[in-house]
Design an enzyme around this catalytic site. Structure first.
Site, PDB file in Angstrom:
ATOM      1  N   ASP A   1       0.888  -1.161   0.037  1.00  0.00           N
ATOM      2  CA  ASP A   1      -0.126   0.029  -0.117  1.00  0.00           C
ATOM      3  C   ASP A   1       0.857   1.313  -0.021  1.00  0.00           C
ATOM      4  OD1 ASP A   1      -2.558   1.475   0.590  1.00  0.00           O
ATOM      5  OD2 ASP A   1      -1.548   2.029   2.314  1.00  0.00           O
TER       6      ASP A   1
ATOM      7  N   GLU B   1       1.649  -0.567  -5.128  1.00  0.00           N
ATOM      8  CA  GLU B   1       0.613   0.613  -5.429  1.00  0.00           C
ATOM      9  C   GLU B   1       1.639   1.899  -5.506  1.00  0.00           C
ATOM     10  OE1 GLU B   1      -3.500   2.698  -3.674  1.00  0.00           O
ATOM     11  OE2 GLU B   1      -1.772   2.399  -2.030  1.00  0.00           O
TER      12      GLU B   1
END
Length: 715
Positions: free
Chosen positions: A358, A394
Site C-alpha cells: 500500500d 501501489e
C-alpha cells in the site's frame, strides 16, 4: 520540559533469566519464553504479564541490553500468555520523545494479539483538556489489546507454493470478511472468517472463475478508529496496521489466539491445494497511532523518533505522506528490520506467496524525494526469500512527487493507474489518443520496457477496492458516499465513470442493456490486454455499493458481497473470458510485441488497422478524437518457449473496438493477414457459439460501444 514521571510498581523476580536479543518478540521453546524488544531511547523496560481479563499479574525489568534490544527469558511461560511492555524514559514531545510507562504497549513482533482498543482517555499519552502540554498518567492496560505468546507448530503436510508464473496469473482482489459473510452455503459459524474463505464453496467459486491468486485486503492486526465508532461505523478495509506479524483477530472463528494462527495457516493450505496463491495487501507506510494527537499503542511509546518520520524543524509533529497522520521511518535500520522480518515471517511461517504494498512510494522516501533505489528496495533485491515472491507496488502516495507509475525496480510489478484511467476514458468516449490506448493494451511498454521489465510489470485493473465497483462504474456519474457521514467530502471525485443515461438503478431496458454491454467491454479489454489482470472481487457477480466509492468504514451489507443478487449471465461471461485467456497464450505474452514479422511467417506479431482495413499511419496515433481501431495479433511462434523449452504456438486474432455512440462498419485486412475469420465474441451480445464468418477484405458491423473478437479459420 523533560520529565520521567512516577511509574507503576513492579516486582524484580529471580525467575527472569538473561535470555537472547534475537529473535525479537516472544519466542516459546517448549520450556519458557524469550522476550526481546528494541528501544534506543528507553532507560528502563518492563515486561508485564497479564491474565485473560487484562489484569497485570507480574512484571519484570529487562535488564539485559544487546544492540539496543532489551531481553530476558522467563521459564514456565508458554502459549496463551498475554503480555506487553512499559517504557521508562524521557517525555519531551517538543523533541519527539514520548516515553510514558503508564501505557501498556504492544510488542511490534507479536505473533498474535488479543482484544481490541476500548476507546478511553487512558489510551492517549496526554490529557484531552490540554493536549499540547499535559502528561497522561492513567493506566491504559484495561483499554488496549494485548500481545500473546503463541505456539507456531502446524502440520503443513505436503503444502507447496503454487508459484504460478506471472504471465499466467489472474489476480482476484477480495476481503476476507466481505467475501463470505453473507454466503448462504457456507456454515454461519465460519462466515466472514479465514475458515470461511477456506471453505470448499468459496474455493469452488474461485476455481470456477479461473483466477490464480487471491489478493487479500489487510489482514495484519488493525484497529477501529474512535471517530468511526462514535458514528456507528468501523474500519472495514483495515488500512491501519498495529501488528505486522499478527493476523487480524476479528477474522478468526475462535477467540483462541493459537487457534487463530492455525486457522489462517489452514486457509493458506486449502487455497494452495486448489492451486491458488495468496497475496497480502500490506501497510508498512504508516500505523494506526496517527499524529501527535493519536493514541499510544506500540511504536510511539517504544521509540517514537526511531519508528516515525518527524518534522525536522518541529519534531513534535509527524511527516505525513499517507494522509493518515504518520509515516514509518524507512531510514532507520530497526524499522527496516521490522518490515523485513515481518515479510519473511509471512512467507516462511505462514506460507503466503506475495505482497501488494500500500502507498509504496512512501517506502522509497529516503529524505523527502522518492528514491527508486532507496535502502528498502536494495534490501528486497538481495533478500533470498522476499526477492522470490510476487511483489506488487501501489506506486503512489499523497506527497510531492509521489506518483511513480513505471519507476519501481525490476523485480516489482505495479498497479497501473494509467491503464485504469485510459480504459475507462476510452469506453465512456472521452477524447484521448489511440497511441495511449494502444500502449495500455500491449502491456504499457512506454512505462516498463526501457527498464528491462516485462509486460507483467503492469498489473492491469479497471476497478479496485478503492473506488466504484464495475457495476457502479457504469451506473453512476457521481459518488454517493452519504452513508459515511462526511458530507461526501471523502472518496475520489475523478472517477471517469458514466451512468449510461440515468443515475443509479434504472427500469429503462435500454439503459440496462448498455450498462451490461459496458461491463462486458471493460472485462474483455482487461482479459485481452498484455500484462497481469486484476479483477475486483464481486465484479463478476454484478456487485453494487450503491454509488459509494469509499466503503472503507462500511462493515455492513453495503460493502459485503450479496450472494442472493448474482448476475448469472455476467458471471458465466466472466468465467468463459478468463478461461479464454488461459487457453490462448498470445494474450499473456512474456515479452512485449516487436511490431515486426515473425521468423518463418510473412506477417507481423501485431498490426494496427483503420476502419477501412488499411494499416494505420503515423499521424493516426495522435488523433485525440479517435473512437475505433482494429488490432491484428499473431500467435504463431511466440518468442518465449514453454517451461520445458517447447515452442508455444497460438492462432491469429483480430480485435475491432468501437467506442463511438453509433455502429461502425469495419473492413477486414486483405488475405495475406488471414483469408477467413470466425466471430468468437461480440460484447454487444456476449459469446458467439454459432458459426459466423467473414472473409478477408469483407465488412462487418460493430455495434455502438462494443467490440468484436475474431479468430482465424483454417490456414
Amino acid at each position: 520540559m523533560t520529565a520521567t514521571p512516577d511509574t507503576p510498581s513492579h516486582d524484580a523476580s529471580p525467575r527472569l533469566l538473561p535470555g537472547m536479543p534475537y529473535p525479537l518478540g516472544a519466542t516459546f521453546d517448549g520450556e519458557g519464553t524469550n522476550f526481546s524488544v528494541f528501544s534506543e531511547v528507553a532507560e528502563r523496560v518492563e515486561l508485564c504479564l497479564l491474565d485473560e481479563q487484562g489484569e497485570q499479574t507480574e512484571s519484570f525489568d529487562l535488564t539485559e541490553v544487546s544492540a539496543l534490544c532489551w531481553h530476558g527469558y522467563v521459564p514456565g511461560i508458554g502459549p496463551g500468555q498475554r503480555y506487553g511492555f512499559r517504557i521508562h524514559g524521557p517525555w519531551d514531545p517538543e523533541q519527539g520523545l514520548r516515553c510514558n510507562p503508564h501505557k501498556l504497549l504492544l510488542d511490534p513482533y507479536a505473533r498474535a494479539i488479543a482484544g481490541r482498543v476500548k476507546w478511553n482517555e487512558a489510551v492517549f499519552p496526554y490529557r484531552f483538556d490540554d493536549p499540547d502540554n499535559s502528561f497522561n498518567d492513567q493506566d491504559s492496560a484495561p483499554h488496549v489489546p494485548h500481545s500473546v505468546v503463541v505456539d507456531t507448530h502446524f502440520d503443513w503436510e505436503k503444502d507447496r507454493h503454487p508459484r504460478t508464473p506471472w504471465h499466467e496469473s489472474v489476480i482476484y482482489e477480495t476481503h476476507v470478511k466481505g467475501f463470505t459473510v453473507r454466503h448462504p452455503d457456507i456454515p454461519e459459524a465460519v462466515r466472514g472468517t479465514y475458515a470461511g474463505l477456506a471453505h470448499p464453496v468459496a474455493i469452488e467459486h474461485l476455481k470456477s472463475l479461473g483466477v490464480t491468486a487471491v489478493e487479500l485486503m489487510p489482514v495484519h492486526q488493525f484497529i477501529h478508529y474512535s471517530h468511526l465508532e462514535e458514528r456507528g461505523l468501523r474500519n472495514y478495509w483495515g488500512y491501519s496496521s498495529i501488528g505486522y506479524l499478527a493476523p487480524h483477530n476479528e477474522y478468526g472463528s475462535s477467540d483462541d489466539p493459537n487457534e487463530l494462527l492455525r486457522e489462517f495457516k489452514g486457509m493458506v493450505k486449502a487455497l494452495h491445494e486448489a492451486g491458488l496463491e495468496v497475496i497480502l495487501d500490506v501497510v508498512y507506510n504508516h500505523t494506526s497511532e496517527g499524529n501527535h494527537l493519536g493514541p499510544m499503542l506500540s511504536l510511539k511509546g517504544l521509540d517514537n523518533a526511531a519508528y516515525y518520520r518527524l518534522m525536522p524543524d518541529e519534531p513534535r509533529h509527524y511527516m505525513d505522506y499517507t494522509g493518515t497522520g504518520n509515516s514509518l521511518n524507512m531510514r532507520h535500520p530497526h524499522v527496516l528490520q521490522l518490515i523485513m522480518d515481518s515479510l519473511r515471517y509471512w512467507v516462511l511461517e505462514m506460507h503466503v506467496d506475495g505482497f501488494r504494498f500500500d502507498l509504496a512510494s512512501t517506502l522509497a522516501r529516503e529524505l523527502h524525494e522518492v528514491d527508486r533505489l532507496s535502502a528498502f528496495f536494495d534490501i528486497i533485491q538481495q533478500d533470498p526469500i522476499i526477492s522470490q515472491v510476487k511483489l506488487i507496488a501501489e506506486p503512489w502516495d499523497i506527497g510531492e512527487g509521489g506518483y511513480q507509475v513505471g519507476n519501481f525496480p525490476v523485480l516489482w510489478s505495479e498497479w497501473n493507474g494509467q491503464y485504469r484511467d485510459t480504459v475507462r476514458d476510452f469506453w465512456r468516449g472521452e477524447d484521448q489518443t489511440l497511441g495511449e490506448f494502444a500502449y495500455r493494451l500491449t502491456g504499457s511498454p512506454d512505462l516498463y520496457e526501457s527498464s528491462s521489465r516485462m509486460p507483467h510489470a503492469s498489473i492491469n485493473f479497471v476497478t479496485a477496492h478503492d473506488g466504484f465497483t464495475l457495476r457502479d462504474l457504469v451506473s453512476y456519474n457521481d459518488k454517493h458516499n452519504e452513508a459515511n457521514g462526511e458530507d461526501s467530502q471523502d472518496g475520489a471525485d475523478d472517477n471517469r465513470s458514466w451512468n449510461c443515461g440515468e443515475e443509479g438503478p434504472s427500469e429503462d431496458p435500454q439503459v440496462n442493456a448498455l450498462r451490461a454491454r459496458q461491463q462486458r467491454n471493460f472485462l474483455t479489454t482487461l482479459m485481452l490486454s498484455q500484462g497481469a489482470p486484476m479483477l475486483l472481487g464481486g465484479d463478476e457477480l454484478g456487485r453494487t455499493q450503491q454509488g459509494n466509492n469509499n466503503v472503507y468504514c462500511q462493515d455492513n451489507e453495503l460493502a459485503w458481497y450479496d450472494w442472493s443478487q448474482v448476475d448469472t449471465s455476467l458471471l458465466e461471461f466472466t468465467r468463459r473470458l478468463v478461461r479464454f485467456r488461459h487457453d490462448h497464450p498470445v494474450f499473456r505474452r512474456r515479452r512485449f510485441f516487436e511490431g515486426r514479422a515473425i521468423h518463418g511467417h510473412d506477417v507481423e506479431d501485431i498490426a494496427w488497422f483503420t476502419l477501412d482495413g488499411e494499416c494505420m499511419e503515423e499521424d493516426h496515433w495522435g488523433e485525440d478524437f479517435a473512437r475505433s481501431l482494429g488490432i491484428f495479433i499473431n500467435g504463431e511462434s511466440l518468442p518465449s518457449p514453454g517451461p520445458r523449452g517447447e515452442r508455444i504456438v497460438d492462432d491469429r486474432f483480430f480485435l475491432a473496438f468501437n467506442a463511438h455512440h453509433e455502429p461502425l462498419e469495419f473492413t477486414l485486412p486483405e488475405a495475406s493477414w488471414c483469408k477467413r475469420w470466425r466471430v468468437e465474441l461480440d460484447t454487444a451480445e456476449g459469446w458467439v457459439d454459432e458459426d459466423r464468418h467473414h472473409d478477408a477484405g469483407g465488412t462487418f458491423t460493430v455495434e455502438a460501444r462494443a467490440m468484436i473478437l475474431l479468430r482465424r479459420v483454417g490456414e
